[in-house]
Scaffold this active site. Sequence first.
Site, PDB file in Angstrom:
ATOM      1  N   HIS A 609       0.864  -1.178   0.000  1.00  0.00           N
ATOM      2  CA  HIS A 609       0.000   0.000   0.000  1.00  0.00           C
ATOM      3  C   HIS A 609       0.897   1.224   0.000  1.00  0.00           C
ATOM      4  O   HIS A 609       2.094   1.145   0.292  1.00  0.00           O
ATOM      5  CB  HIS A 609      -0.905   0.020   1.234  1.00  0.00           C
ATOM      6  CG  HIS A 609      -0.150   0.289   2.493  1.00  0.00           C
ATOM      7  ND1 HIS A 609       0.687  -0.651   3.057  1.00  0.00           N
ATOM      8  CD2 HIS A 609      -0.070   1.393   3.278  1.00  0.00           C
ATOM      9  CE1 HIS A 609       1.247  -0.138   4.137  1.00  0.00           C
ATOM     10  NE2 HIS A 609       0.811   1.099   4.296  1.00  0.00           N
ATOM     11  N   ALA A 610       0.309   2.361  -0.302  1.00  0.00           N
ATOM     12  CA  ALA A 610       1.036   3.626  -0.244  1.00  0.00           C
ATOM     13  C   ALA A 610       0.655   4.360   1.030  1.00  0.00           C
ATOM     14  O   ALA A 610      -0.359   4.048   1.660  1.00  0.00           O
ATOM     15  CB  ALA A 610       0.723   4.485  -1.465  1.00  0.00           C
TER      16      ALA A 610
END
Length: 697
Positions: A609-610
Amino acid sequence: MNIRQKHMLNTLVNDGSIHIGTSAQKFNVGERTIRYDLDVIADYISTKLQHQGLMIKNNIAHLMINQDEIQDLRLEEMDNDYYEIKISSEERMIMILYDLCWATDKMTIQQFADKYFVSRGTINSDFIEIKKWCHKRHIPLVSLKGKGIYIDATEKQRRAYLSELIRSSTKLDHYKDFIFIEWFKDIDVETIKTIVTKAEKKYGIWLTDIAFEGLSIHIALSIKRYQSHHISESHEASHYTDIDPLPYQMASEIVHEINRQFELKLPETEIIYVAIHLGGKSSYLNEDDVGSHALVEYYAINMIIHVGNILKVDLKQDKRLLDGLIQHLRACRYRYKNDMVIENPLKEDLIESYPNLYQILSLFINDTQDQGYIRFNDDEMTYVLLHFAAAINRRSQKSKEIPNILVVCSTGLGTSELVVSSLNRYFKLKIQACTALHQLQYYLGKYPIDLIITTVPLESIVPHVRVHPILTDEDNNNIRKKLSELGFEIINQEDSITKELSILMDHYMKDKDDSKLINELTELYQKIKPNENSLERTMGEYKMLSELLTDQTIQLNIDVPDWQEAIRASGKILAEQEYITDDYIQASIHSVKEYGPYIVITKGVALAHATNNQGVLRTGMSLVRLKTPVEFGNANNDPVRFVFTLATIDSTSHLVALSDLAEFLERKEFMNILSRATEAEQLIKYIKENETNVKGE
């Protein structure tokens, strides 16, 4: 004279007299000690002025000299004259540590001996204890033969060490007030506190009492370092990350106001340092960013599942616990990245009161923190314990309110929630607010308050009861007594429900009206049902795991050369389905490069994920199972075979799915299917049969 005696003399000069009993309480010593101090002061005055200048009558010491004679006492020269000020060994060691944290160059034993008017042997003895203090706190004290002693630290670390030194010294009973005064005697600390308080009200970011004091100390240190020409623009601050816009804006206003009122020019990087304090030690949480911290959410959910399973208590439905834990873990992660510390003054009390829960959390944290994502000490861990203790207490609550209550605690939400949970378990109360001590007047002006329940000493015209953070039988009796004195009927929660049921049954026995009884029971249930903490909201608000992991978002046996391509392969699935853009994939890879392989959440599994939701079009999740596992650089959980990618557009819609995934990854049955499935449908079938149903289907 020692430092206490010097400050007593200053008080005499400024006020003309001091009360022996009040001074004993202030300095936490006996009246006999204060009388001895006054003898020393009297001798000093007699030596300087050649006559007696101090008289004690009715337990009050009076200064009997005129203004001209005050000048002859040469108090200003005494401030840094450590020959006249006979400081103790412990005071001297604190001052030496302060000098080392402050210094920009090496210092020698002889320099310290000359400054404090003691022998080199005495300073060498002091350094035995100083080295122990530094070693315990991992402070790099370096001694180079023939060159000197120094602390090998960056500006950021020096600030942290100075704050820790002040916290340590103010915890010592004998130095509670005047060590702080000694260091900041030329700075109006009350003005600093006023500026911070006004900013709190304006921006709605409330600091705990400890954090409020810590920020005030930090600003005072910055002012002193600037005045001593030890502070300048630093490139270190530019490396700090995750500073939210609102704390930064608040920090900017605080620094600019400090510059204006103190006529300074603190550098712009000081704004970042203040913002870090606000972001790491306040109750502020940017709701728009919650969903982007997927690993924090996963960690919180996994912790809740783990603790609940061992205690055989279902805590998964307690949204208040989840939200509070996510908020604390985000701040904990923030502090860890920025070398910040937090202190829990209730640590020992909590460990003693909840030994089983403390042990469960310790084992879980020790097993998981090796990934390097979050580091816990006992202070952080016992704050986490507070959230769980409050959640467990909430399970038996049936809240009804009558008196208007304000809860005052020095440590913020964790402590106050625990107090409120216990209060609502035993009483019908209306808790108007929970606040730190320094915000008391603000809330007294905002709400009608009948009674203050406080865990800290309090002086207020409003009726109040002092209680322990973990309520005792004596606390409950004192609350009952005070409420009774105020004219309130003491209503026990359980007794209240029993009484209402009894009335309903009496009516039924007279009327024999089944439909009326059903309606009244339904109304009673609607009043007492614990729906505020439920994760099961309206249909469609939460995504089920089977809605996110479908045959369109799962690919098996993908061949990739390394971890970056593994993330790209998993992200590509979502990009092709128009859940995300390529920007999000690149941001996910960048997060690992910047922070390390923290996304490897358990053996063989990564959750990519960011750290922000840039490039997210809608909430989605994908999974690739790699044909050949790849190394992410996580020593404990490599190699990785399963790469999930999570993208979210809000702070809540994915939480049920993430909770189920966390639980499934702990099951051998699920991991076997994950490893051996020949098609996505086999995995989807298991998910549908075992996931949490929030759709009511």
